[in-house]
Design a protein around this motif. Structure first.
Motif, PDB file in Angstrom:
ATOM      1  N   GLN A   1       0.698  33.039   5.555  1.00  0.00           N
ATOM      2  CA  GLN A   1       0.207  31.812   6.098  1.00  0.00           C
ATOM      3  C   GLN A   1      -0.811  32.392   7.064  1.00  0.00           C
ATOM      4  N   GLY A   2      -1.414  31.090   7.523  1.00  0.00           N
ATOM      5  CA  GLY A   2      -2.324  31.381   8.414  1.00  0.00           C
ATOM      6  C   GLY A   2      -3.821  32.157   8.079  1.00  0.00           C
ATOM      7  N   VAL A   3      -3.718  32.584   6.874  1.00  0.00           N
ATOM      8  CA  VAL A   3      -5.130  33.223   6.651  1.00  0.00           C
ATOM      9  C   VAL A   3      -6.386  31.797   6.267  1.00  0.00           C
ATOM     10  N   THR A   4      -7.773  32.318   6.531  1.00  0.00           N
ATOM     11  CA  THR A   4      -8.853  31.602   6.446  1.00  0.00           C
ATOM     12  C   THR A   4      -9.782  32.470   5.704  1.00  0.00           C
ATOM     13  N   PHE A   5     -10.720  31.943   5.062  1.00  0.00           N
ATOM     14  CA  PHE A   5     -11.886  32.502   4.219  1.00  0.00           C
ATOM     15  C   PHE A   5     -12.783  32.655   5.412  1.00  0.00           C
ATOM     16  N   HIS A   6     -13.921  33.272   5.209  1.00  0.00           N
ATOM     17  CA  HIS A   6     -14.862  33.879   6.262  1.00  0.00           C
ATOM     18  C   HIS A   6     -15.439  32.203   6.651  1.00  0.00           C
ATOM     19  N   ASP A   7     -15.515  31.263   5.565  1.00  0.00           N
ATOM     20  CA  ASP A   7     -16.182  30.176   6.244  1.00  0.00           C
ATOM     21  C   ASP A   7     -15.479  29.045   6.867  1.00  0.00           C
ATOM     22  N   GLY A   8     -14.125  29.451   7.028  1.00  0.00           N
ATOM     23  CA  GLY A   8     -13.306  28.589   7.666  1.00  0.00           C
ATOM     24  C   GLY A   8     -12.330  28.158   6.777  1.00  0.00           C
ATOM     25  N   GLU A   9     -12.479  28.086   5.639  1.00  0.00           N
ATOM     26  CA  GLU A   9     -11.616  27.331   4.645  1.00  0.00           C
ATOM     27  C   GLU A   9     -10.386  28.036   4.461  1.00  0.00           C
ATOM     28  N   PRO A  10      -9.240  27.072   4.572  1.00  0.00           N
ATOM     29  CA  PRO A  10      -7.729  27.676   4.588  1.00  0.00           C
ATOM     30  C   PRO A  10      -7.513  28.436   3.087  1.00  0.00           C
ATOM     31  N   PHE A  11      -6.635  29.446   3.260  1.00  0.00           N
ATOM     32  CA  PHE A  11      -6.335  30.084   2.158  1.00  0.00           C
ATOM     33  C   PHE A  11      -4.998  29.521   1.830  1.00  0.00           C
ATOM     34  N   ASN A  12      -4.659  29.077   0.716  1.00  0.00           N
ATOM     35  CA  ASN A  12      -3.249  28.342   0.095  1.00  0.00           C
ATOM     36  C   ASN A  12      -2.921  28.670  -1.356  1.00  0.00           C
TER      37      ASN A  12
END
Lengths: 526, 310
Positions: free
Chosen positions: A113-124
């Protein structure tokens, strides 16, 4: 007469200057010539950033469009998979914190949890589902990666940070495959908004570095991603990968301090690197294996005794020592000892020319029989090996005709069609670090790379190996498989590759990767 | 003059068709790009067929050829298999560094060869002539990759005056230009020397001298101008050759040029890039030849191109 004297003097001076300069790269005077350089490390002025030489450019960055090592050398820092592989090649959590096999064909992944892509989009979980739908769908099927993941039936979202992967067949190598290449997780929103073509040139992942500049065939720049989930591990601000195809040029760049890390140093350059006091020479074993493969449809190598005889006739140890400067590991099957399924108890065929002669006599091979040996024209090192092989085979009464052919034609036309003579060079990357992929593609009947080899016992073992997830069981099967292949001598296994790296001493904590996939965790510069 | 240019340009179409036919069919004989693109994977037959269809390789070769030529009319060179980028864009991107390098090489060659050639002829048998002849022999005999590495070792690694490789500004142009130009100047020195020697024997040179015109004016204005004709032909042809043939120098200096792009594309069987690249080079060659022919009339007004047409 006077004129000639003058000119001779001029020529001699010119030659002296030239030879003095060129010896700067050869062994003896290496230290002496570089004293001038050694006082100051020429790369010292560079900030908290690293410059790495790479030999080639992958041309595109969409993970489903490539199978190249040149991609993963850079791509591993930009993208992440559900699992990851440590520098010691252990499978460890990646974007999935943990996973559990519900049954042989169902795996539940708990996502970080709490991971984001380089453009700010959340990872889920949705991003994971999107990635696999894309990989296994229409778009992915047109790329080279699809075939590695056909065991996955579908990915189901079973929570915001949980996915369940349903398989249509048991796949013992799946967790390994999820650690890289085609199965790295891509951003759904970014791709939907910008299109696949844009993504191809401007990739966005969840990795420790984001790509900030890409000039094809020139350089790739990646910069630290400030919101990376494990950002404490990354100390560098920036890494530039410079594309320099020529190794001699790369070495010159290293000596002038323009690059910090040089990959794929040639054996002949090792002494120069060692002789420059701000450079460290490092070597690391790799999964790439080299062999001389027989086309078993052609007489006389259709006879197992002839194939064994050739195995006994070649002194592989001397070849590695003399031609490769010792930078190569002897192997008993067509894989490196890093790969799961390597049989450590099995010894390579020893050098025994007398036994070779006896076997050839038993098989009624006439003295002076000529064997066609195909090698790719661009590989200078292998050309030397081929000449050594020709010498060894002549010692036991066989003649060898070496055919040097253009590499792509050799790989894509001659080998698959069985037109590469009695024997040919075979090299294999083995990136899954599991014998499964190699063994299947090399020895299963009807495979692209296998023009003629067929052995019922091998077919049985290959099928058996793919039907279980049990590592102990698979290890046992591979032990038997390697013994059968060794006895049947489908090829002369020469060596597994050792890659040389030259590294500027200002780089600290850098460990060269076994699989060419750079990882910069903990790496710092002075 | 205009009708001559138009006639020459119409020949261009025929040459392009011939070149395209040769390159289109010959590269298809050497390997299948689809199998290379799948690399070490285990593609299904379906996947192979799909990819072939996507690339248009499932159609008969002659049909592929007509599609290619039809697109070419609208300057659509197709899309690279490898990078999915438009081929024309890739080629133009790479043509620029190559043209810069070719010009650099040519400049170096002329700067050395013109004075050396002239002096060799004027001072025939003197030290400068012997030096010129030896220089020319060395220039012809040295392989240019060796020369390139020597230049790197001396001027980049030891003296640190110039960058080793890359394409960043004027300083990175110097070494590759010298590597390319030195070899060429070897042949040029010989050519200029021989034609100068011939011209210097001519009566009009003697006449000019008899008139009391200063020696250097005689040499430059009367002799060299006439000796220039064969040189211009040669330089024109060589310039075309430099555009395509500087591959080794481009490789050594990591120069992002068109030669390297075409060689890489051949290795990857990236058909559209290879086809487009070769056709573009052929076009440039034709243009250079045309310009050379037009230069003739400027240098020597006695040659009046196109007069025969009237």
């Amino acid at each position: 007469m006077k004129n000639y004297k003058w000119i001779t003097l001029l020529l001699v001076c010119m030659m002296l200057i030239l030879s003095a300069c060129s010896s700067g790269t050869s062994t003896k005077d290496g230290n002496k010539n570089n004293e001038k350089v050694s006082g100051e490390n020429p790369a010292k002025g560079r900030d908290n950033e690293l410059v790495v030489r790479v030999a080639g450019d992958p041309q595109n960055w969409d993970p489903i469009d490539t199978y190249l090592i040149a991609w993963s050398t850079v791509g591993t820092s930009v993208f992440e998979g559900l699992t990851s592989r440590s520098l010691d090649l252990e499978i460890q959590p990646g974007l999935a914190e943990s996973w559990e096999y519900v049954d042989d064909k169902t795996i539940v992944f708990k996502l970080r949890q709490g991971v984001t892509f380089h453009d700010g989009e959340p990872f889920n979980a949705e991003a994971v589902k999107f990635t696999f739908d894309r990989l296994l769908g229409e778009e992915g099927q047109k790329g080279p990666q699809y075939s590695n993941y056909t065991s996955i039936d579908r990915v189901e979202v079973t929570g915001e940070y949980e996915v369940t992967m349903h398989l249509n067949t048991i796949d013992p190598v799946l967790l390994t495959k999820l650690s890289g290449y085609g199965a790295v997780i891509v951003p759904p929103k970014y791709i939907a908004e910008n299109g696949a073509e844009h993504f191809d040139m401007n990739p966005v992942g969840t990795g420790p570095f984001k790509m900030t500049e890409y000039q094809r065939d020139k350089q790739v720049v990646i910069e630290r991603y400030e919101d990376y989930w494990n950002k404490e591990a990354i100390k560098l601000n920036k890494v530039t990968f410079k594309v320099i195809p020529e190794t001699a040029t790369a070495l010159a760049e290293l000596q002038t301090g323009n690059i910090d890390i040089m990959t794929r140093l040639e054996v002949s350059q090792a002494a120069t690197a060692k002789g420059t006091d701000f450079i460290t020479l490092m070597d690391v074993s790799t999964p790439t294996a080299y062999s001389i493969r027989f086309d078993t449809a052609k007489a006389p190598v259709d006879d197992v005794r002839v194939r064994q005889a050739i195995n006994y006739a070649i002194d592989k140890e001397t070849i590695v020592k003399e031609i490769l400067g010792g930078y190569g590991n002897l192997i008993s099957s067509f894989q490196s000892d890093l790969s799961f399924g390597y049989n450590k108890d099995l010894k390579p065929y020893p050098y025994d020319p007398e036994k070779a002669k006896k076997l050839l006599a038993e098989a009624n091979v006439a003295e002076g029989t000529t064997l066609d040996f195909y090698i790719p024209g661009t590989d200078g090192t292998f050309k030397e090996i081929a000449q050594a092989v020709a010498f060894y085979l002549e010692e036991v009464g066989l003649k060898v005709s070496i055919n040097s052919v253009e590499n792509t034609t050799f790989q894509s036309e001659l080998i698959p069609k069985g037109e590469a003579g009695h024997m040919y060079k075979n090299g294999w990357g083995g990136w899954t670090l599991d014998f499964d992929n190699t063994a299947y593609l090399m020895y299963h009947e009807g495979e692209f790379w296998n023009p003629s080899y067929k052995n019922d016992k091998v077919e049985q073992l290959l099928a058996k190996e793919r039907a279980t997830n049990d590592s102990a069981e698979r290890e046992k099967i591979f032990k038997e498989l390697t013994e059968v292949l060794h006895e049947d001598a489908a090829e002369v296994n020469l060596y597994s590759d050792v890659e040389l790296y030259a590294v500027n001493k200002r780089v600290k904590n850098f460990q060269p990767p076994h699989d060419s996939r750079f990882r910069f965790e903990g790496v710092t510069v002075e | 003059m205009l009708s001559y240019i138009l006639k020459r340009l119409s020949h261009t179409v025929l040459v392009i068709i011939a070149v395209s036919l040769i390159i289109f069919f010959s590269i298809r004989l050497t390997g299948d790009p689809v199998s290379i693109m799948f690399g070490a994977g285990e593609p299904t037959q379906q996947a192979i067929d799909d990819l072939s269809a996507k690339l248009g390789l499932d159609k008969p070769v002659w049909e592929q050829y007509f599609i290619f030529m039809k697109d070419l009319l609208t300057l659509d060179f197709g899309t690279s298999y490898r990078s999915n980028s438009p081929v024309l864009e890739m080629l133009l991107d790479r043509a620029w560094p190559t043209i810069v390098l070719a010009l650099g090489g040519m400049t170096v060659a002329l700067l050395i060869a013109v004075p050396l050639g002239i002096f060799s002829a004027v001072y025939k048998g003197k030290p400068i002539d012997i030096f010129g002849r030896i220089f020319s022999l060395l220039g012809i005999s040295f392989p240019n990759f060796w020369l390139a590495f020597m230049l790197i070792l001396i001027f980049a690694v030891q003296l640190k005056w110039l960058p080793v490789s890359g394409f960043d500004g004027f300083s990175s142009l110097i070494l590759p230009s010298i590597a390319l130009g030195l070899i060429l100047s070897g042949i040029l020195v010989r050519l200029i020397r021989t034609s100068m020697l011939e011209v210097l024997k001519m009566q009009y040179v003697t006449t000019a001298r008899a008139k009391g015109i200063r020696e250097w004016l005689v040499i430059v204005r009367h002799a060299f101008r006439n000796a220039l004709l064969p040189t211009v032909t040669f330089v024109g042809l060589q310039f075309g050759g430099l555009l395509g043939g500087a591959v080794i120098v481009e490789q050594v200096f990591s120069w992002p040029g068109i030669g390297r792009l075409i060689v890489d594309s051949i290795n990857q069987r990236d058909y559209p890039v290879v086809q487009g690249g070769v056709i573009l080079l052929a076009l440039i060659m034709i243009m250079v030849n045309l310009i050379v022919d037009l230069c003739y009339s400027l240098i020597n007004p006695r040659i009046r191109i196109g007069r025969g047409d009237n």
